[in-house]
Enzyme design. Structure first.
Site, PDB file in Angstrom:
ATOM      1  N   HIS A 176      89.332 -30.124  -6.440  1.00  0.00           N
ATOM      2  CA  HIS A 176      90.430 -31.072  -6.994  1.00  0.00           C
ATOM      3  C   HIS A 176      89.768 -32.558  -7.160  1.00  0.00           C
ATOM      4  CE1 HIS A 176      90.080 -31.085  -2.402  1.00  0.00           C
ATOM      5  NE2 HIS A 176      90.401 -32.339  -2.478  1.00  0.00           N
ATOM      6  N   HIS A 178      90.468 -36.500  -7.050  1.00  0.00           N
ATOM      7  CA  HIS A 178      91.809 -37.441  -6.918  1.00  0.00           C
ATOM      8  C   HIS A 178      91.721 -38.663  -7.925  1.00  0.00           C
ATOM      9  CE1 HIS A 178      91.877 -36.438  -2.124  1.00  0.00           C
ATOM     10  NE2 HIS A 178      90.652 -35.744  -2.487  1.00  0.00           N
TER      11      HIS A 178
HETATM   12  P1  5GP Z   1      90.044 -33.808   0.418  1.00  0.00           P
HETATM   13  O1  5GP Z   1      90.055 -34.337   1.514  1.00  0.00           O
HETATM   14  O2  5GP Z   1      89.651 -32.024   0.482  1.00  0.00           O
HETATM   15  O3  5GP Z   1      89.112 -34.524  -0.615  1.00  0.00           O
HETATM   16  O4  5GP Z   1      91.542 -33.871  -0.140  1.00  0.00           O
HETATM   17  C1  5GP Z   1      92.455 -33.005   0.203  1.00  0.00           C
HETATM   18  C2  5GP Z   1      93.888 -33.788  -0.172  1.00  0.00           C
HETATM   19  O5  5GP Z   1      95.091 -32.870  -0.014  1.00  0.00           O
HETATM   20  C3  5GP Z   1      94.303 -35.014   0.790  1.00  0.00           C
HETATM   21  O6  5GP Z   1      94.237 -36.175   0.530  1.00  0.00           O
HETATM   22  C4  5GP Z   1      95.448 -34.337   1.481  1.00  0.00           C
HETATM   23  O7  5GP Z   1      96.327 -35.537   1.826  1.00  0.00           O
HETATM   24  C5  5GP Z   1      95.885 -33.531   0.368  1.00  0.00           C
HETATM   25  N1  5GP Z   1      96.917 -32.466   0.784  1.00  0.00           N
HETATM   26  C6  5GP Z   1      96.533 -31.627   1.797  1.00  0.00           C
HETATM   27  N2  5GP Z   1      97.769 -30.901   2.061  1.00  0.00           N
HETATM   28  C7  5GP Z   1      98.677 -31.111   0.878  1.00  0.00           C
HETATM   29  C8  5GP Z   1     100.041 -30.579   0.784  1.00  0.00           C
HETATM   30  O8  5GP Z   1     100.710 -29.408   1.277  1.00  0.00           O
HETATM   31  N3  5GP Z   1     100.707 -31.238  -0.459  1.00  0.00           N
HETATM   32  C9  5GP Z   1      99.962 -32.249  -1.236  1.00  0.00           C
HETATM   33  N4  5GP Z   1     100.773 -32.776  -2.096  1.00  0.00           N
HETATM   34  N5  5GP Z   1      98.841 -32.894  -0.658  1.00  0.00           N
HETATM   35  C10 5GP Z   1      98.080 -32.224   0.248  1.00  0.00           C
END
Ligand code: 5GP
Length: 190
Positions: A176, A178
């Protein structure tokens, strides 16, 4: 007989000691896990230490969560994002086409914080898994980030981030992007 009683008493003392140590540790740890609720030990610290304790606590939580998530990093198991794609759990969708879905992060780090994911993961649990065949979808994700920035009115200042692996605090193993903006972003990032 005496030695049996002694052993039982020692065991009981040891068990109580362990329980007390666990209870104490929990009391110290619990406030640290919730940076808004660490006053019970925070008042003992000078102001600058309180601030850094708050930051360290949040950072440690993110790192711990990322390390825990990394245990499943090699697995092809579905993630929370599959449920979002399937609309089994709600999300605030900003943009969608046949290949990608963009929705607001549940825990925004900026006024605009949108996640963009490929609808078909195709092995991309992390960016580190990218191969030549992923070129199209990776380019498509970047183009989608521009569309999202345009829709959100942040074309003049936005950041696109991909956290890769526990060392970068990745917590969901479905690639993903951001897209962050809506405020002055600092550099270097943390
Ligand atoms: P990472 O830390 O893997 O780079 O980013 C994962 C992102 O997914 C985090 O910023 C977290 O807040 C977001 N996230 C996790 N679970 C959910 C969810 O159920 N819904 C949404 N909209 N975001 C989520």
């Amino acid at each position: 007989m005496v030695s049996t009683t002694l052993a039982a008493t020692s065991f009981s003392l040891l068990r109580n000691y362990n329980a007390n140590v666990r209870a104490f540790a929990a009391n110290v740890r619990a406030p640290l896990q919730h940076s808004t609720n660490y006053n019970s030990i925070n008042f003992l610290l000078p102001l600058h230490s309180r601030r850094s304790l708050s930051r360290v606590s949040v950072t440690n939580d993110e790192e711990a969560a990322a390390k825990a998530a990394a245990l499943n990093a090699g697995s092809e198991a579905p993630t929370i994002f599959d449920k979002i794609i399937a609309k089994e759990i709600p999300s605030s969708i900003v943009y969608e086409d046949e290949k990608v879905l963009a929705f607001r992060d549940i825990n925004p780090q900026a006024p605009v914080h949108v996640l963009i994911i490929p609808k078909f993961r195709d092995g991309l649990t992390t960016l580190a898994k990218a191969e030549a065949r992923h070129g199209d979808i990776l380019g498509h994700l970047l183009c989608a980030s521009k569309i999202v920035a345009e829709k959100e009115g942040i074309l003049d200042g936005f950041r696109v981030v991909i956290n890769n692996g526990p060392g970068a605090c990745q917590s969901v193993y479905h690639l993903h992007l951001h897209v962050l903006g809506g405020r002055q972003l600092k550099w270097p990032p943390g």
